[in-house]
Write a protein that holds these residues in place. Structure first.
Motif, short mmCIF file in Angstrom:
data_model
loop_
_atom_site.label_atom_id
_atom_site.label_comp_id
_atom_site.label_asym_id
_atom_site.label_seq_id
_atom_site.Cartn_x
_atom_site.Cartn_y
_atom_site.Cartn_z
N PHE A 1 0.83 -1.21 0.00
CA PHE A 1 0.00 0.00 0.00
C PHE A 1 0.86 1.26 0.00
CE2 PHE A 1 -1.71 3.34 2.82
CZ PHE A 1 -2.73 3.81 2.00
N ARG A 2 1.87 1.32 0.86
CA ARG A 2 2.74 2.49 0.92
C ARG A 2 3.51 2.67 -0.39
NH1 ARG A 2 2.77 6.91 3.44
NH2 ARG A 2 5.04 6.99 3.41
N ARG A 3 3.94 1.57 -0.98
CA ARG A 3 4.68 1.66 -2.24
C ARG A 3 3.79 2.23 -3.34
NH1 ARG A 3 6.62 -3.93 -3.69
NH2 ARG A 3 7.84 -3.58 -1.80
N TRP A 4 2.57 1.75 -3.41
CA TRP A 4 1.65 2.23 -4.45
C TRP A 4 1.23 3.68 -4.19
CZ3 TRP A 4 -2.04 -2.61 -4.92
CH2 TRP A 4 -1.34 -3.63 -5.58
N ALA A 5 1.13 4.05 -2.92
CA ALA A 5 0.75 5.43 -2.60
C ALA A 5 1.86 6.40 -3.02
CB ALA A 5 0.47 5.57 -1.11
N MET A 6 3.12 5.98 -2.90
CA MET A 6 4.23 6.86 -3.20
C MET A 6 4.60 6.87 -4.69
SD MET A 6 4.76 8.13 -0.27
CE MET A 6 6.23 9.07 -0.61
#
Length: 283
Positions: free
Chosen positions: A64-69
């Motif tokens: 999730f954090r990777r896709w958000a960034m």
């Protein structure tokens, strides 16, 4: 398909928008991870409490954090209205408004600098954030910005309008200009009206009571009262109904995230069809 998971049609829409991994060890099923993320957003639970059927919670959070960034969620948000616009299903009567979101205590303590300007603001209701949103005439979200809950609506109106970018499927520039804009009294200012006129955008925004009182005092400098269509203004309720739909997702109705990147990525799942209506809760 279980409750709060992507349907087959939604998965076919989302699948090509996920970044591909060409090296490294085999990762979790690509559909299992988005289902876990959707389930977490819809219920508003903690990452550690996501059911084991979606895989390790740390994997879900990392993805999730990777896709958000890296902009993956942003591409998904752009792709849905682009498909709707190609089908002629976007009503460019745009409504602009904001809603206040209560910030959980876990969202406090953002470090100064960086995204601190998007941290929860302190107001009478405690720690709050504000979502400034522009939606089309059918209630489809087109653009939004995030600020502290103590931010005035008129200060973010321009930012919301500039965030409207609906890409074309094929060659051509994205569409950025609506045909008509509806707003409330919080958007009533000379600067906002002047900017809309310069861009050739018609608008229906009611005046505040103090502006009506001050016009006669200023005489000729007060100018003419702006045109106002009462019947057209009634259609502005579509943005309120859009907020009602969005806040069915507990991860949106309450801010649990410290960083603005994570909270802005908490969007409802993308509808696979050309458009979205208020009878269809898949957006």
């Amino acid at each position: 398909m279980r409750r709060h998971e992507l349907s087959d049609a939604e998965w076919e829409f989302v699948r090509p928008l996920q970044p591909a991994t060409l090296r490294g060890r085999k990762r979790l099923d690509d559909r299992q991870v988005p289902n876990g993320i959707v389930w977490k957003f819809r219920t508003g639970t903690a990452w550690r409490d996501v059911p084991e059927r979606y895989g390790p919670w740390a994997t879900l959070h990392t993805r999730f954090r990777r896709w958000a960034m890296d902009g993956t969620f942003e591409r998904m948000l752009r792709a849905a209205p682009a498909r709707a616009d190609a089908a002629g299903d976007i009503d460019w009567l745009v409504s602009v408004d904001s809603t206040v979101v209560r910030a959980h205590q876990h969202a406090a303590g953002v470090r100064k600098g960086g995204s601190a300007a998007l941290a929860p603001g302190r107001s009478r209701g405690g720690l709050t954030s504000k979502i400034h949103l522009a939606c089309d005439g059918t209630g489809r979200p087109l653009a939004f910005t995030l600020t502290g809950g103590n931010t005035n609506d008129c200060t973010r109106f321009t930012a919301v309008m500039e965030a409207i970018r609906v890409p074309l499927i094929g060659p051509g520039r994205p569409r950025v200009r609506p045909t008509h804009v509806l707003g409330d009294k919080g958007c009533s200012s000379r600067a906002i009206r002047g900017r809309l006129r310069r861009r050739g955008i018609r608008h229906t925004i009611p005046e505040r009571a103090d502006q009506v009182r001050n016009r006669p005092r200023r005489g000729s400098r007060g100018g003419r009262p702006p045109a106002f269509d009462t019947q057209l203004c009634k259609r502005r309720n579509v943005v309120e109904r859009c907020f009602n739909r969005l806040k069915q997702w507990r991860g949106i109705a309450t801010r649990y995230d410290k960083t603005a990147e994570s909270y802005q990525a908490r969007r409802p799942r993308i509808a696979p069809d050309a458009g979205v209506t208020f009878e269809d809760n898949s957006y």
